[in-house]
Enzyme design. Structure first.
Site, short mmCIF file in Angstrom:
data_model
loop_
_atom_site.label_atom_id
_atom_site.label_comp_id
_atom_site.label_asym_id
_atom_site.label_seq_id
_atom_site.Cartn_x
_atom_site.Cartn_y
_atom_site.Cartn_z
N HIS A 14 0.83 -1.22 0.00
CA HIS A 14 0.00 0.00 0.00
C HIS A 14 0.86 1.26 0.00
CE1 HIS A 14 0.95 0.93 4.19
NE2 HIS A 14 0.78 -0.37 4.45
N GLU A 91 -2.23 -7.28 7.23
CA GLU A 91 -0.93 -7.31 7.89
C GLU A 91 -1.01 -8.21 9.12
OE1 GLU A 91 2.10 -7.31 7.86
OE2 GLU A 91 2.64 -5.20 7.58
#
Length: 222
Positions: A14, A91
């Protein structure tokens, strides 16, 4: 017997967030993309603009979804393949350490094992040990250890490889996170093939060849 396609998986980290600037762990927490993060995602999208992605996948964290949306705007192929958004691609969950300073956290995690920095942990041990050490150091023991982490992420990989619409030679896109990307590279690259003490840059592209249950990393952090 299920026959799986052989395809190229592009894994993008990202765009830059405010927590990235502040050197804070995000995990399952979130902070918005900075303007640099937005601009970087645009550039990543332009780099991928001519690739015909047959399927796209994304972590359900807002920073990943925003990055995917920006990349989407640069690639007409996305009009016919909306991303599958899933928590499987999140994550690592850092438990007590969510939102805390990265350097201080890795010290608390690795110092008892003779590895006071993230680089020391990766050099002396590996990403799975880093996860196990963090759960051990977490006073609430809520951080994901390696077993818990891979149980989740493996479901995401299965989601991709079992896609019946994929054919040999196709391209697939996944937008995820720094430590998740590192974990994949650590698991599926040859020993010493890449310097995993160097974290993947925001918006960077890592390429993997996926052939059924076999995954091989061909490019990292480009």
């Amino acid at each position: 017997m299920e026959i799986m396609a052989k395809f190229t998986l592009y894994v993008v980290r990202h765009g830059q967030t405010y927590f990235n600037i502040f050197n804070k762990l995000q995990g399952w927490s979130n902070s918005p993309l900075t303007q640099k993060g937005i601009d970087g995602a645009v550039e990543t999208g332009k780099r991928l603009a001519d690739i015909d992605f047959k399927a796209t996948y994304c972590s359900d964290m807002p920073r990943a979804c925003k990055t995917m949306s920006i990349i989407d705007d640069q690639n007409k192929a996305f009009n016919v393949c909306p991303p599958m958004v899933s928590p499987f691609f999140r994550e690592q969950f850092y438990g007590y350490f969510e939102g805390l300073n990265m350097d201080e956290t890795w010290y608390a995690t690795g110092a008892p094992h003779g590895a006071p920095t993230f680089k020391d942990i990766i050099t002396k041990y590996d990403m799975d040990h880093a996860k196990d050490f963090m759960k051990e150091a977490d006073p609430f023991h809520l951080a994901e250890n390696a077993e818990e982490y891979w149980k989740r992420v493996n479901q995401g990989l299965k989601l991709i490889t079992s896609n019946p619409n994929l054919e040999d030679g196709d391209n697939v896109l996944l937008v995820s996170h720094g430590n998740t990307l590192l974990s994949l590279v650590d698991r599926f690259s040859e020993p010493g093939q890449f310097d995993l003490s160097v974290r993947p840059a925001n918006g960077s592209i890592t390429k993997m060849i996926v052939d059924g249950d076999q995954i091989k990393v061909t490019e990292y952090n480009k």
